[in-house]
Design an enzyme around this catalytic site. Sequence first.
Site, PDB file in Angstrom:
ATOM      1  N   TYR A 169     -35.638  92.075  -0.111  1.00 47.86           N
ATOM      2  CA  TYR A 169     -36.702  92.468  -0.937  1.00 47.86           C
ATOM      3  C   TYR A 169     -36.307  92.979  -2.225  1.00 47.86           C
ATOM      4  CZ  TYR A 169     -41.113  94.832  -1.908  1.00 47.86           C
ATOM      5  OH  TYR A 169     -42.451  95.411  -2.202  1.00 47.86           O
ATOM      6  N   SER A 170     -36.329  92.373  -3.503  1.00 49.70           N
ATOM      7  CA  SER A 170     -35.968  92.857  -4.574  1.00 49.70           C
ATOM      8  C   SER A 170     -34.425  92.874  -4.811  1.00 49.70           C
ATOM      9  CB  SER A 170     -36.774  94.155  -4.998  1.00 49.70           C
ATOM     10  OG  SER A 170     -36.526  94.546  -6.484  1.00 49.70           O
ATOM     11  N   LEU A 171     -33.880  94.169  -5.189  1.00 49.94           N
ATOM     12  CA  LEU A 171     -32.302  94.155  -4.954  1.00 49.94           C
ATOM     13  C   LEU A 171     -31.860  93.735  -3.936  1.00 49.94           C
ATOM     14  CD1 LEU A 171     -29.742  94.783  -6.386  1.00 49.94           C
ATOM     15  CD2 LEU A 171     -30.318  97.479  -5.764  1.00 49.94           C
TER      16      LEU A 171
END
Length: 403
Positions: free
Chosen positions: A230-232
């Site tokens: 998720y994201s990074l």
Amino acid sequence: MRFLFEDESFSFETLRAAGFANDGGADLGEVVATASRIGEGDEAAWLREWTATAERVHAAAERSLAAGHRVSAREGLLRASNYYRTAEFYRRDDPANDPEARRLSALSRESFAAAAALMDTPVQALRIPYRDTTLPGYLFLADDSAAPRPTIVFTSGFDSTLEESYFALAAAAVRRGYHVLAYDGPGQGAALREQHLVFRPDWEAVATPVIDHALTRPEVDPERLVLFGYSLGGYLAARAGAHDHRPAALVLDDGLYSYGQAHDRFLPPFLRDLVHGGHDDLADAVLGLLMEHSTQLRWALRNGVWTFGATGPADYLRRTAPYTLEGHAPLITCPTLVLDAENDQFFQGQPQQVQAALTCPHTLLTLTEAEGAGEHCHMGAMARLHQSVFDWLDTTLPHTTTP
């Protein structure tokens, strides 16, 4: 997309908070009312008003619980957890030593834990062995049968928390018969705030012990284990999947090939040269001027200094360089879903670079602005995201056991 604010960062973070309403993390009227009391870019008002909303919702939930209204209490505690997280978001002058930041993040964790105890499906708090310590985690179970089911190991991102994983994925997964094991790794949530662990690029050193722990659980089907980033975490999970081949599938929300490159594209060439040349006095002075005029940049650099254990903004930017899938992406062997947000303000073009580097079976899926899903990690369009992810997983995972 602008949501209630013209300030790009305030708009996105408000959309993020509101988008978790799908699974009980917000009430739209509360979000709109809170935002109406906050001026553009006013971080002090952001802290004050989101804290006030969180405390009011939390107090009402406690009254419901005391009166025996379990569902009302659970719903209020979930919203309070998300609002406390949101309130603390911009508190980045000295977060490691800031008592208010510590208080709000602790309240977010505590209110979520209280809500988890009231859920209709089992939730187990975990301490996952990692080096000479442990990482905090939750195992969200679809039922209490102990039958092995497909299980997602959820890796969050640059500013995510363990508790956020419930709204981002776990609630939707449990409805579909999946278990989810979520954790705070170095640089994230309580592992950062309480244990002072900072990010590291070789995330296989983090994810492999988490997978080891998952596979000790009888509820986990070892042939249907999924890594989700998720994201990074889109970089972190991919890096882990390149070196640990036990997962049967990998989902990157969104794809991130080079974290350093994602930062460099926002820097003018002269400033990039100062940063990478080690001229930190000059670079930090220029970055400081830019931070005065950008909520997004001010928050990102201050959060980066903290979560990466850097000495200053220029040092943080240099520390992002090893976070690259160069030489690692071709090592991924499992089927991979690379998500792309059409209007991603952070990782524009990165999913396409991941796709180009993969040699495993893979799918690149762009969710668009026209369908309301074009923001980073598809904030505000959680139902569309979950439909995309789980339809792909249902088709991709081996059908070894029927849940």
